[in-house]
Design an enzyme around this catalytic site. Structure first.
Site, short mmCIF file in Angstrom:
data_model
loop_
_atom_site.label_atom_id
_atom_site.label_comp_id
_atom_site.label_asym_id
_atom_site.label_seq_id
_atom_site.Cartn_x
_atom_site.Cartn_y
_atom_site.Cartn_z
N GLU A 80 -12.35 -4.73 -4.94
CA GLU A 80 -12.84 -3.55 -4.88
C GLU A 80 -12.13 -2.36 -5.57
O GLU A 80 -12.54 -1.01 -5.79
CB GLU A 80 -12.94 -3.07 -3.24
N ASN A 81 -10.98 -2.63 -6.04
CA ASN A 81 -10.08 -1.77 -6.70
C ASN A 81 -10.60 -1.45 -8.16
O ASN A 81 -10.40 -0.30 -8.71
CB ASN A 81 -8.59 -2.55 -7.18
N ARG A 88 0.16 9.15 -10.29
CA ARG A 88 -0.26 8.10 -9.44
C ARG A 88 0.48 6.80 -10.19
O ARG A 88 0.89 5.85 -9.67
CB ARG A 88 -1.57 7.83 -9.29
N ASP A 94 0.89 -1.02 -0.09
CA ASP A 94 0.09 -0.02 -0.02
C ASP A 94 0.74 1.19 0.03
O ASP A 94 2.04 1.28 0.46
CB ASP A 94 -0.84 0.08 1.28
C1 FPP Z 1 -1.63 0.24 -3.69
O1 FPP Z 1 -1.36 1.46 -3.59
C2 FPP Z 1 -1.02 -0.47 -4.67
C3 FPP Z 1 -2.11 -1.16 -5.80
C4 FPP Z 1 -3.35 -1.22 -5.44
C5 FPP Z 1 -1.51 -1.91 -6.92
C6 FPP Z 1 -0.40 -2.49 -6.40
C7 FPP Z 1 0.34 -3.13 -7.70
C8 FPP Z 1 1.72 -3.20 -7.97
C9 FPP Z 1 2.78 -2.60 -6.80
C10 FPP Z 1 2.14 -3.74 -9.16
C11 FPP Z 1 2.22 -5.06 -9.15
C12 FPP Z 1 2.65 -5.80 -10.29
C13 FPP Z 1 2.68 -7.02 -10.67
C14 FPP Z 1 2.90 -7.63 -12.00
C15 FPP Z 1 2.19 -8.14 -9.81
P1 FPP Z 1 -2.48 2.69 -3.54
O2 FPP Z 1 -2.44 2.93 -4.94
O3 FPP Z 1 -3.64 2.36 -2.92
O4 FPP Z 1 -1.71 3.81 -2.77
P2 FPP Z 1 -2.64 4.86 -1.87
O5 FPP Z 1 -3.45 4.33 -0.75
O6 FPP Z 1 -1.17 5.84 -1.29
O7 FPP Z 1 -3.48 5.69 -2.79
#
Ligand code: FPP
Length: 264
Positions: A83-84, A49, A36
């Protein structure tokens, strides 16, 4: 053969031995991670982002490399939750394309390194091209003996439990299963993680103190390590800190430790 997965953009030399601060006898078999903070990392740097997600991929590569080097058997990460989908369409599209491009670029190297990759979740709702790449990747690496790398994609813990219950109910209706015989072992076999031991350690980055519908059944006895570090900044030191924290815990699984039981 040099693998970009294990060297990646970091150009760090490959260190395979366990850091001295860690006890080899007390390593977890299975680590689960809620990655996260990509968005906040980008905002702090005044970047879009998307750049946070790209940087998140680099952190993931490094983390997988360390876990593999340190002989962790299973690494399960939360890449995209059920949920994403409610995020802005542009971000969802970007993430799907990112998963595709990372898979395309890394899969041969993951295979050479003996990584066995799995995608856990409702994969039918993903873009068709991504579904194809996922199938190829699973098939290519299924007999590998190295670390099992589970990528939870369109995954939701509640949905996983509901689907497991539906499968059992269908078998019961057909007369193949006596409902009275449904116990934890029978139930567990219907979960997406039935081939793996439950996570010993859950790491969540960016300081949020919740499990966000991740592995609801499997995390029943996991030790939880929450760090304020944002996922793109998560590095070798952050992982060592999480492991030191884990190794300091007394795992009782609902029982009592030896010292307490002697006091009665
Ligand atoms: C959460 O940060 C992250 C995600 C929803 C995406 C995670 C995905 C990756 C790290 C890429 C993985 C790639 C592969 C191929 C497995 P957020 O966007 O919720 O951050 P925030 O809470 O600060 O907005």
């Amino acid at each position: 053969m040099t693998s970009p997965f294990f060297v990646g953009t970091t150009n760090e030399p490959r260190k395979t031995s366990l850091p001295e601060s860690l006890d080899p006898e007390k390593m977890p078999e299975h680590i689960a991670i809620i990655m996260d903070g990509n968005g906040r990392w980008a905002r702090l740097k005044k970047l879009p982002r998307a750049m946070g997600h790209r940087a998140g991929v680099d952190s993931l590569k490094k983390t997988l490399r360390f876990c593999s080097n340190w002989k962790i058997k299973v690494l399960t990460v939360y890449a995209f939750s059920t949920e994403n989908w409610s995020r802005p369409k542009e971000e969802v599209n970007f993430l799907m394309k990112l998963f595709e491009s990372v898979l395309k670029k890394e899969i041969e190297f993951l295979n050479v390194e003996g990584v066995c990759i799995n995608f856990l979740g409702d994969l039918d709702q993903l873009p068709k091209r991504l579904q194809g790449l996922i199938k190829e990747a699973i098939n290519l690496t299924k007999d590998n003996k190295g670390i099992c790398f589970n990528v939870c994609t369109n995954y939701g813990g509640r949905r996983e439990l509901v689907i497991a219950a539906q499968k059992l109910a269908k078998r019961a209706v057909k007369g193949e299963l006596d409902p009275a015989l449904i116990d934890e072992n029978v139930f567990e076999k219907e979960l997406l993680t039935s081939n793996f031991v439950d996570p010993d350690l859950l790491i969540r980055t960016s300081g949020e103190q919740r499990i966000s519908n991740f592995l609801l059944w499997q995390l029943a006895y996991a030790e939880i390590h929450i760090t304020d570090v944002l996922w793109p900044d998560f590095n070798e030191n952050s992982l060592i800190k999480a492991l030191i924290d884990y190794q300091s815990r007394t795992r009782r699984f609902g029982g009592v430790d030896q010292i307490s039981s002697q006091q009665i």
